[in-house]
Design an enzyme around this catalytic site. Structure first.
Site, PDB file in Angstrom:
ATOM      1  N   GLY A  54     -89.564  35.587  -4.596  1.00 45.88           N
ATOM      2  CA  GLY A  54     -90.232  36.846  -5.104  1.00 45.88           C
ATOM      3  C   GLY A  54     -91.558  36.449  -5.561  1.00 45.88           C
ATOM      4  N   ALA A  55     -92.291  37.429  -5.304  1.00 44.18           N
ATOM      5  CA  ALA A  55     -93.856  37.013  -5.456  1.00 44.18           C
ATOM      6  C   ALA A  55     -94.073  36.269  -6.659  1.00 44.18           C
ATOM      7  CB  ALA A  55     -94.611  38.253  -4.981  1.00 44.18           C
ATOM      8  N   ASP A 244     -94.646  42.437  -2.749  1.00 46.05           N
ATOM      9  CA  ASP A 244     -95.088  41.209  -2.544  1.00 46.05           C
ATOM     10  C   ASP A 244     -96.672  41.177  -2.252  1.00 46.05           C
ATOM     11  OD1 ASP A 244     -92.270  41.139  -1.370  1.00 46.05           O
ATOM     12  OD2 ASP A 244     -92.539  39.137  -1.828  1.00 46.05           O
ATOM     13  N   LYS A 255     -90.005  43.800   0.803  1.00 47.67           N
ATOM     14  CA  LYS A 255     -89.208  43.652   1.795  1.00 47.67           C
ATOM     15  C   LYS A 255     -88.824  44.562   2.867  1.00 47.67           C
ATOM     16  CE  LYS A 255     -87.528  40.561   1.391  1.00 47.67           C
ATOM     17  NZ  LYS A 255     -87.994  39.279   2.460  1.00 47.67           N
TER      18      LYS A 255
HETATM   19  C1  LIG Z   1     -91.084  41.054  -7.591  1.00 52.92           C
HETATM   20  S1  LIG Z   1     -91.355  40.177  -6.198  1.00 52.92           S
HETATM   21  C2  LIG Z   1     -89.911  40.613  -5.321  1.00 52.92           C
HETATM   22  C3  LIG Z   1     -90.153  40.936  -4.064  1.00 52.92           C
HETATM   23  O1  LIG Z   1     -89.954  39.656  -3.208  1.00 52.92           O
HETATM   24  C4  LIG Z   1     -88.872  39.808  -2.234  1.00 52.92           C
HETATM   25  O2  LIG Z   1     -89.001  38.938  -1.204  1.00 52.92           O
HETATM   26  P1  LIG Z   1     -88.101  37.631  -0.968  1.00 52.92           P
HETATM   27  O3  LIG Z   1     -87.127  37.503  -1.497  1.00 52.92           O
HETATM   28  O4  LIG Z   1     -88.392  37.286   0.441  1.00 52.92           O
HETATM   29  O5  LIG Z   1     -89.306  36.506  -1.702  1.00 52.92           O
HETATM   30  C5  LIG Z   1     -88.732  41.065  -2.202  1.00 52.92           C
HETATM   31  O6  LIG Z   1     -89.750  41.641  -1.264  1.00 52.92           O
HETATM   32  C6  LIG Z   1     -88.912  41.570  -3.447  1.00 52.92           C
HETATM   33  O7  LIG Z   1     -89.155  43.112  -3.201  1.00 52.92           O
END
Ligand SMILES: CSC[C@H]1O[C@H](OP(=O)(O)O)[C@H](O)[C@@H]1O
Length: 367
Positions: A54-55, A244, A255
């Site tokens: 998560g960013a 992100d 995502k």
């Molecule tokens: C609030 S940022 C959440 C964002 O991050 C996720 O990606 P990942 O689980 O690969 O880090 C996804 O894109 C979420 O929307």
């Protein structure tokens, strides 16, 4: 948010004053385990192997990773090595660069002896900042949900579709896309969430469903391909997703699969909002499709799925035949034209540079 009634964040300094503790998100939803990060390499691994993801949480973990590195060696060379090591963990979420730059800018001018403590304090401040930003995003989104609720028959929930996990597990607390949902639920506004599975890593089923279940928010798990059908049949009032990296012109990287949801929402006249904390804005990028680096992750995430066996054991199963290649682009970019609006900590704005510049006037000039 609360875990078993206890207010909990996703990352926190350990009581020993020399390490950091995180919720190991690779173990959820079937196991709740805390992992300890003691070194720079522990922090880098936690990000690249997605124990944290998560960013905003990636940024927070990177800041604490710089602290762990500078505790061990506060030299200029060590600072540079730590920055480069953490920067290389994952390429898409701009919060990683944002957090590392915040730390490097703050501590480079300090004497080495002062760097570790300053970095620890800055990491803690960035975490508190994230919580405040996300709560404010929730307030902006709450108004949106309240207005939609007013158009529904009494007692009928506002049906919200979300993709992946932009929940409190993707941040330090509250989440971005889920913050309006939690605040609407807590305010007594009936809401129901369609939770996209979000292959290949299933952040929706593994993380968002776990969050909503723990908070008592009504929700339904659906496969990634069901959203368009539900929108066609009037069963989705609103789409809220995270991001992100969002460009200065409002293109939204999120995502993989988000773009397809945006196309379906646009085709069916369903409002499509993006919860956007300002550290996730990349003011240096104008064309998201052409300029944002899309992380390619390993094939195993696509060919295998993990879950609970009937014996209650967590297992990983292979889906396609052995030998079939797999591709795993982890993100896609939704052009600004498909975004109804951006929910920021300073309120709602259109997905345009003018809209963002009005809320963040110090970035009025695109580089
Ligand atoms: C609030 S940022 C959440 C964002 O991050 C996720 O990606 P990942 O689980 O690969 O880090 C996804 O894109 C979420 O929307």
């Amino acid at each position: 948010m609360n875990v078993a009634g206890k207010p909990t964040r996703t990352i926190w300094p350990a009581a020993d004053g020399a390490s950091v503790e995180i919720i190991d998100q690779t173990r959820l939803p079937h196991r709740y385990e805390i992992a300890t990060l003691r070194t720079l390499d522990d922090a880098a691994h936690a990000i690249s192997a997605m124990l944290v993801r998560g960013a905003p949480l990636i940024g927070a973990t990177a800041a604490y990773g710089m602290w762990l590195a500078l505790r061990a060696d506060p030299s200029d060379a060590a600072l540079t090595h730590a920055y480069d090591t953490l920067y290389a963990t994952r390429p898409t979420a701009v919060n990683l660069r944002w957090a590392l730059d915040r730390v490097r800018t703050a501590v480079s001018p300090l004497t080495p002896a002062d760097r570790a403590a300053a970095t620890r304090d800055l990491a803690a401040a960035l975490c508190d900042e994230d919580v405040a930003i996300n709560h404010a995003i929730g307030q902006a989104g709450l108004a949106l949900i309240r207005d939609l609720a007013a158009t529904k028959p009494a007692g009928q929930p506002v049906n919200i579709l979300t993709h992946c996990n932009a929940g409190w597990l993707a941040t330090v607390d509250w989440g971005t896309a889920t913050s309006p949902i939690y605040q609407a639920h807590d305010a007594g506004i009936p809401v129901h969430v369609w939770v996209d599975e979000t292959r290949p890593r299933n952040q929706g089923f593994h993380l968002t469903a776990w969050e909503l279940l723990n908070h008592g928010v009504p929700h339904t798990c659906i496969v990634d391909n069901a959203g368009g059908h539900l929108m066609q049949h009037g069963q989705v009032d609103l789409v809220i997703v995270g991001t992100d990296r969002t460009t200065a012109t409002g293109d939204v990287c999120n995502k993989i699969g988000t773009y397809l949801k945006a196309l379906a929402a646009h085709d069916n006249g369903v409002p499509f909002y993006v919860a956007l904390p300002s550290p996730t804005i990349d003011w240096t990028v104008r064309d998201g499709v052409r300029e944002i680096p899309i992380e390619e992750r390993g094939a195993h995430e696509v060919t295998h799925v993990s879950g609970l066996t009937t014996d209650g054991e967590v297992a990983s199963l292979q889906i396609p035949p052995t030998g079939s290649p797999a591709a795993n682009p982890a993100f896609d970019v939704t052009p600004a034209r498909l975004v109804t609006g951006l929910l920021t900590e300073r309120g709602l704005c259109p997905a345009t540079h003018a809209g963002l510049a009005q809320l963040f006037p110090d970035h009025a000039q695109i580089s």
